[in-house]
Scaffold this motif. Sequence first.
Motif, mmCIF file in Angstrom:
data_model
loop_
_atom_site.group_PDB
_atom_site.id
_atom_site.type_symbol
_atom_site.label_atom_id
_atom_site.label_comp_id
_atom_site.label_asym_id
_atom_site.label_seq_id
_atom_site.Cartn_x
_atom_site.Cartn_y
_atom_site.Cartn_z
ATOM 1 N N GLY A 157 0.861 -1.209 0.032
ATOM 2 C CA GLY A 157 -0.081 -0.029 -0.096
ATOM 3 C C GLY A 157 0.794 1.186 0.105
ATOM 4 O O GLY A 157 0.416 2.037 -0.815
ATOM 5 N N LEU A 158 1.789 1.303 0.815
ATOM 6 C CA LEU A 158 2.813 2.388 0.769
ATOM 7 C C LEU A 158 3.427 2.784 -0.666
ATOM 8 O O LEU A 158 3.844 3.920 -0.772
ATOM 9 N N LEU A 159 3.564 1.827 -1.157
ATOM 10 C CA LEU A 159 4.295 1.966 -2.593
ATOM 11 C C LEU A 159 3.335 2.296 -3.665
ATOM 12 O O LEU A 159 3.612 2.933 -4.600
ATOM 13 N N TYR A 160 2.032 1.690 -3.633
ATOM 14 C CA TYR A 160 1.168 2.052 -4.543
ATOM 15 C C TYR A 160 0.166 3.158 -4.468
ATOM 16 O O TYR A 160 -0.086 3.851 -5.460
ATOM 17 N N LEU A 161 -0.011 3.708 -3.207
ATOM 18 C CA LEU A 161 -0.937 4.902 -3.094
ATOM 19 C C LEU A 161 -0.413 6.031 -3.695
ATOM 20 O O LEU A 161 -1.012 6.500 -4.202
ATOM 21 N N PRO A 162 0.952 6.206 -3.368
ATOM 22 C CA PRO A 162 1.578 7.534 -4.000
ATOM 23 C C PRO A 162 1.263 7.484 -5.611
ATOM 24 O O PRO A 162 1.163 8.465 -6.131
ATOM 25 N N ARG A 163 1.576 6.322 -6.071
ATOM 26 C CA ARG A 163 1.274 6.173 -7.665
ATOM 27 C C ARG A 163 -0.087 6.593 -7.997
ATOM 28 O O ARG A 163 -0.293 7.108 -9.294
ATOM 29 N N PRO A 197 -5.095 -1.185 8.518
ATOM 30 C CA PRO A 197 -5.033 -2.619 9.201
ATOM 31 C C PRO A 197 -3.882 -3.212 9.079
ATOM 32 O O PRO A 197 -3.327 -3.805 10.115
ATOM 33 N N ALA A 198 -3.209 -3.185 8.072
ATOM 34 C CA ALA A 198 -1.782 -3.955 7.985
ATOM 35 C C ALA A 198 -0.668 -2.882 8.715
ATOM 36 O O ALA A 198 0.021 -3.778 9.214
ATOM 37 N N MET A 199 -0.849 -1.630 8.804
ATOM 38 C CA MET A 199 0.058 -0.983 9.750
ATOM 39 C C MET A 199 -0.533 -1.618 11.296
ATOM 40 O O MET A 199 0.812 -1.517 11.957
ATOM 41 N N LEU A 203 12.740 3.779 12.112
ATOM 42 C CA LEU A 203 12.379 3.525 10.844
ATOM 43 C C LEU A 203 10.696 3.347 10.587
ATOM 44 O O LEU A 203 10.317 3.963 9.927
ATOM 45 N N VAL A 204 10.430 2.347 11.430
ATOM 46 C CA VAL A 204 9.192 1.966 11.537
ATOM 47 C C VAL A 204 8.064 3.077 11.974
ATOM 48 O O VAL A 204 7.228 3.257 11.570
ATOM 49 N N ILE A 205 8.566 3.880 13.073
ATOM 50 C CA ILE A 205 7.934 5.115 13.253
ATOM 51 C C ILE A 205 7.881 6.087 12.123
ATOM 52 O O ILE A 205 6.854 6.541 12.095
ATOM 53 N N LEU A 206 8.952 6.167 11.584
ATOM 54 C CA LEU A 206 8.947 7.101 10.341
ATOM 55 C C LEU A 206 8.039 6.813 9.124
ATOM 56 O O LEU A 206 7.465 7.494 8.854
ATOM 57 N N LEU A 207 7.906 5.393 9.067
ATOM 58 C CA LEU A 207 7.002 4.806 8.154
ATOM 59 C C LEU A 207 5.415 4.985 8.602
ATOM 60 O O LEU A 207 4.527 5.140 7.622
ATOM 61 N N TYR A 210 4.748 8.287 7.538
ATOM 62 C CA TYR A 210 4.558 8.525 6.266
ATOM 63 C C TYR A 210 3.281 8.145 5.907
ATOM 64 O O TYR A 210 2.385 8.665 5.041
ATOM 65 N N ASN A 211 2.747 7.099 6.407
ATOM 66 C CA ASN A 211 1.357 6.443 6.334
ATOM 67 C C ASN A 211 0.381 7.368 6.775
ATOM 68 O O ASN A 211 -0.403 7.684 5.666
ATOM 69 N N ASP A 212 0.571 8.282 7.752
ATOM 70 C CA ASP A 212 -0.501 9.406 8.188
ATOM 71 C C ASP A 212 -0.451 10.372 7.129
ATOM 72 O O ASP A 212 -1.637 11.036 6.953
ATOM 73 N N TYR A 213 0.797 10.652 6.584
ATOM 74 C CA TYR A 213 0.934 11.821 5.738
ATOM 75 C C TYR A 213 0.166 11.436 4.467
ATOM 76 O O TYR A 213 -0.676 12.420 3.857
ATOM 77 N N LEU A 214 0.247 10.384 4.138
ATOM 78 C CA LEU A 214 -0.587 9.741 2.813
ATOM 79 C C LEU A 214 -1.946 10.068 2.920
ATOM 80 O O LEU A 214 -2.761 10.240 2.171
#
Length: 146
Positions: A21-27, A59-61, A91-95, A98-102
Amino acid sequence: MNSYLLFKSLHLIAVVSWMAGLLYLPRIFVYHVENKEKKEATDIFEVMEKRLFFYIMRPAMIFTWVFGLVLIYLNGIEIFSQLWFQIKIVLVILLSAYNDYLGKCLVGLKNSTNTRSAKFFRIINEIPTVILIIVVFLAIFKPIWG
């Protein structure tokens, strides 16, 4: 059955789903921005974005965190003293941030208040890839760093 291996497997399944999802949503955001004048197209992108974010990514997060915390419990709290793990947690906190930013970007696109370009979304699409590479190397080579 070995509970550690069970929870490690569930953790990895959740991580793979979240990363997808993190890779696909910005696309999808790129296509959304490039087609902002086409109402029919943006309506479709909004549905795709919403479903991906709320039904897969969030849910995955959450499952990634839950199963990760279970693994910490099974390993013992002393794992926090290891440098590789401290870096991984940051790094997981940063991800997660990033998830919340998306999620905020998703709302901006839905409300037509987005000011970001397709190029911006192409660039930020690389963030989870870089973090994933680092986390994988940290997790695999952890015995070397103690």
